[in-house]
Design an enzyme around this catalytic site. Structure first.
Site, PDB file in Angstrom:
ATOM      1  N   HIS A 123     -10.625   1.725  36.528  1.00 42.53           N
ATOM      2  CA  HIS A 123     -10.144   2.945  36.857  1.00 42.53           C
ATOM      3  C   HIS A 123     -10.625   4.020  36.016  1.00 42.53           C
ATOM      4  O   HIS A 123     -11.261   3.766  34.901  1.00 42.53           O
ATOM      5  CB  HIS A 123      -8.625   2.441  36.254  1.00 42.53           C
ATOM      6  CG  HIS A 123      -7.583   3.756  36.949  1.00 42.53           C
ATOM      7  ND1 HIS A 123      -7.343   4.592  36.133  1.00 42.53           N
ATOM      8  CD2 HIS A 123      -6.660   3.645  37.819  1.00 42.53           C
ATOM      9  CE1 HIS A 123      -6.557   5.436  36.880  1.00 42.53           C
ATOM     10  NE2 HIS A 123      -6.025   4.938  37.619  1.00 42.53           N
ATOM     11  N   ASP A 200      -7.571  -3.638  29.818  1.00 46.87           N
ATOM     12  CA  ASP A 200      -6.437  -2.686  30.395  1.00 46.87           C
ATOM     13  C   ASP A 200      -5.850  -3.540  31.136  1.00 46.87           C
ATOM     14  O   ASP A 200      -6.163  -4.192  32.221  1.00 46.87           O
ATOM     15  CB  ASP A 200      -7.479  -1.775  31.471  1.00 46.87           C
ATOM     16  CG  ASP A 200      -6.574  -0.914  32.089  1.00 46.87           C
ATOM     17  OD1 ASP A 200      -5.376  -1.324  32.391  1.00 46.87           O
ATOM     18  OD2 ASP A 200      -7.124  -0.008  32.904  1.00 46.87           O
ATOM     19  N   GLN A 203      -2.542  -3.288  35.526  1.00 43.07           N
ATOM     20  CA  GLN A 203      -2.523  -4.183  37.048  1.00 43.07           C
ATOM     21  C   GLN A 203      -1.990  -5.740  36.796  1.00 43.07           C
ATOM     22  O   GLN A 203      -2.007  -6.429  37.734  1.00 43.07           O
ATOM     23  CB  GLN A 203      -3.620  -4.266  37.837  1.00 43.07           C
ATOM     24  CG  GLN A 203      -3.685  -2.707  38.395  1.00 43.07           C
ATOM     25  CD  GLN A 203      -2.562  -2.274  39.138  1.00 43.07           C
ATOM     26  OE1 GLN A 203      -1.963  -2.933  39.802  1.00 43.07           O
ATOM     27  NE2 GLN A 203      -2.415  -0.918  39.120  1.00 43.07           N
ATOM     28  N   LYS A 226       4.413   0.441  35.930  1.00 43.23           N
ATOM     29  CA  LYS A 226       3.960  -0.640  37.068  1.00 43.23           C
ATOM     30  C   LYS A 226       4.660  -2.032  36.765  1.00 43.23           C
ATOM     31  O   LYS A 226       4.242  -2.833  37.606  1.00 43.23           O
ATOM     32  CB  LYS A 226       2.471  -0.465  36.469  1.00 43.23           C
ATOM     33  CG  LYS A 226       1.690   0.515  37.063  1.00 43.23           C
ATOM     34  CD  LYS A 226       0.427   0.430  37.076  1.00 43.23           C
ATOM     35  CE  LYS A 226      -0.367   1.661  36.920  1.00 43.23           C
ATOM     36  NZ  LYS A 226      -0.532   2.301  38.378  1.00 43.23           N
ATOM     37  N   CYS A 363      -8.650   6.024  42.176  1.00 37.73           N
ATOM     38  CA  CYS A 363      -9.046   6.420  41.076  1.00 37.73           C
ATOM     39  C   CYS A 363     -10.260   5.453  40.410  1.00 37.73           C
ATOM     40  O   CYS A 363     -10.346   5.087  39.296  1.00 37.73           O
ATOM     41  CB  CYS A 363      -8.051   6.317  39.773  1.00 37.73           C
ATOM     42  SG  CYS A 363      -6.762   7.555  40.158  1.00 37.73           S
TER      43      CYS A 363
HETATM   44  N1  PMP Z   1      -5.969   1.193  34.800  1.00 42.71           N
HETATM   45  C1  PMP Z   1      -5.612   0.790  35.827  1.00 42.71           C
HETATM   46  C2  PMP Z   1      -6.238  -0.679  36.252  1.00 42.71           C
HETATM   47  C3  PMP Z   1      -4.714   1.269  36.733  1.00 42.71           C
HETATM   48  O1  PMP Z   1      -4.481   0.744  37.636  1.00 42.71           O
HETATM   49  C4  PMP Z   1      -4.109   2.497  36.272  1.00 42.71           C
HETATM   50  C5  PMP Z   1      -3.138   2.943  37.105  1.00 42.71           C
HETATM   51  N2  PMP Z   1      -3.330   3.232  38.313  1.00 42.71           N
HETATM   52  C6  PMP Z   1      -4.366   2.938  34.903  1.00 42.71           C
HETATM   53  C7  PMP Z   1      -5.287   2.331  34.115  1.00 42.71           C
HETATM   54  C8  PMP Z   1      -3.693   4.142  34.507  1.00 42.71           C
HETATM   55  O2  PMP Z   1      -2.332   4.027  34.207  1.00 42.71           O
HETATM   56  P1  PMP Z   1      -1.320   5.250  33.908  1.00 42.71           P
HETATM   57  O3  PMP Z   1      -1.722   6.210  34.938  1.00 42.71           O
HETATM   58  O4  PMP Z   1       0.023   4.528  34.084  1.00 42.71           O
HETATM   59  O5  PMP Z   1      -1.702   5.629  32.448  1.00 42.71           O
END
Ligand code: PMP
Length: 405
Positions: A123, A200, A203, A226, A363
């Site tokens: 991401h 990270d 997910q 999430k 993203c």
């Molecule tokens: N890493 C991953 C794999 C994600 O899916 C996301 C959110 N879509 C993020 C990081 C960022 O999370 P946040 O916007 O809640 O900080």
């Protein structure tokens, strides 16, 4: 509890019509809906104990401090952390990754000539902070390539580890394709090569059990929203010895022991990394969300969601020209494109039929570029989804494709 026993009254938002159709919410990888237990925890906090924490002598301040620190204990237990001191409350995954990249740069542990290793599946939140670190320090960003099936090229990964890698920053589960990386093996390899590892877990937190001790990474970040908690709260877990040795990033209240104009001494972790008034209610609501998930059982949730994803893939595969992304044993998300149809048009028509999916690059622009696409349509699942939702997704997609062709 599964497949249909999650009472709709637990998630009042789901009990509504969109454009005259039953809402089918399949955008859970973007954010999950919140159960009553979480909404009530937030409300109870503001109705009964709202106060600033840690320094107050009065009853409300003590109650709010206890609730906040109990929430930290809940998170620590959930992650199998050695101690609650390893749990830093942040505003989310992005904040956690930025915290780590900044303290590593400030500490001088990553300097010119060093390498930072990420993967094609990341991401933007796990790409851009490392690019900024590399620009600041003169380190080089290296990227593990992705195979055609959406899994990472493990041979290339092992070759890349022979360089001068100081940190591997890796997603556990891809938000775009649902790929589950073999994190245990990859962490072991990276640690043997002398690198730090950040996972990270944005997910994975709502779908897979997390045991930071058996994982063996150094840092792990996730977002509350999430995993059925509110936005604006998240967790960075960090290995105690590292948190102790690394410098703070943001300065302010809470993170100090003593301040004079000449010199400041810092508080111990985790407070050293929690400058300013934190999201007290968010932390308490996150603990309520974790309790809710653990009451059902994360393994049962994963099994339920896997049934739904497989059923969705099977039903959707009847559509001529459909292409799925990611390996078959995906978690959480099912990403696809239908030949000749723009993902945005499909998503818009699905919304007209009450089905909420996500379209676009998720993203993950470099991942989309790797596959020569601009985006996908992504259905992502949570514990409250049902086979009825899967049927609605398949039927409405069939119908929308018919209209667009
Ligand atoms: N890493 C991953 C794999 C994600 O899916 C996301 C959110 N879509 C993020 C990081 C960022 O999370 P946040 O916007 O809640 O900080």
């Amino acid at each position: 509890m599964f497949p249909t026993e999650i009472p709709l009254s637990d998630f009042p938002i789901l009990d509504q019509s969109i454009h005259g159709r039953r809402l089918v919410y399949l955008d859970n990888a973007a954010t999950t809906q919140k159960p009553m237990a979480v909404l009530e925890a937030s409300r109870r906090y503001y109705e009964s104990i709202n106060s600033n924490i840690h320094r107050g002598t009065h009853q409300l301040a003590r109650a709010a401090t206890d609730a906040y620190e109990n929430a930290r204990q809940t998170v620590a237990k959930h992650l199998y952390a050695e101690s609650a001191d390893e749990v830093i409350f942040t505003s989310g995954t992005t904040a956690g990754i930025n915290l780590v990249s900044n303290i590593l740069a400030l500490s001088g542990r990553i300097t010119a000539g060093d390498e930072v290793l990420i993967s094609t599946l990341e991401h933007h939140s796990n790409i851009v902070p490392w690019q900024i670190l590399c620009q600041r320090t003169g380190a080089t960003l290296k990227v593990i390539p992705c195979e055609e099936d959406g899994s990472l090229d493990q041979e290339a990964f092992l070759r890349l580890l022979k360089g001068n890698v100081k940190i591997l920053a890796l997603t556990w589960v891809s938000n775009a394709f649902g790929t589950v990386n073999p994190v245990h093996e990859m962490i072991r390899a990276a640690k043997s090569a002398g690198a730090l590892v950040l996972i990270d877990a944005a997910q994975s937190s709502a779908h897979l059990p997390i045991d930071v001790q058996s994982l063996g990474a150094d840092f792990l970040a996730f977002s509350g929203h999430k995993i059925y908690a509110p936005t604006g709260i998240g967790v960075l877990w960090g290995r105690a010895s590292l948190l102790h040795d690394l410098p703070p990033w943001q300065g302010g209240g809470e993170m100090i022991k003593e301040v004079t104009f000449a010199h400041t001494t810092y508080n111990d972790p985790p407070f050293k990394y929690e400058a300013g008034t934190p999201n007290i209610e968010g932390a308490i609501a996150l603990a309520a969300a974790i309790d809710y998930v653990n009451n059902i059982g994360i393994k049962a949730i994963h099994a339920h969601e896997t049934t739904l994803i497989r059923a969705a893939e099977k039903a959707l595969s009847l559509i001529p020209g459909i292409r799925f992304f990611g390996p078959a044993d995906r978690s959480g998300s099912l990403s696809f494109l239908v030949e000749g149809i723009h993902h945005y048009d499909l998503g818009t028509l699905l919304d007209q039929m009450g089905v909420a999916v996500r379209t676009g690059h998720h993203c993950c622009q470099p991942l989309m570029a790797r596959f020569g696409i601009t985006g996908t349509t992504r259905a992502s699942f949570a514990l409250y989804n049902t086979l009825q939702d899967v049927e609605a997704l398949a039927e409405c997609t069939q119908k929308a494709v018919g209209m667009l062709r």
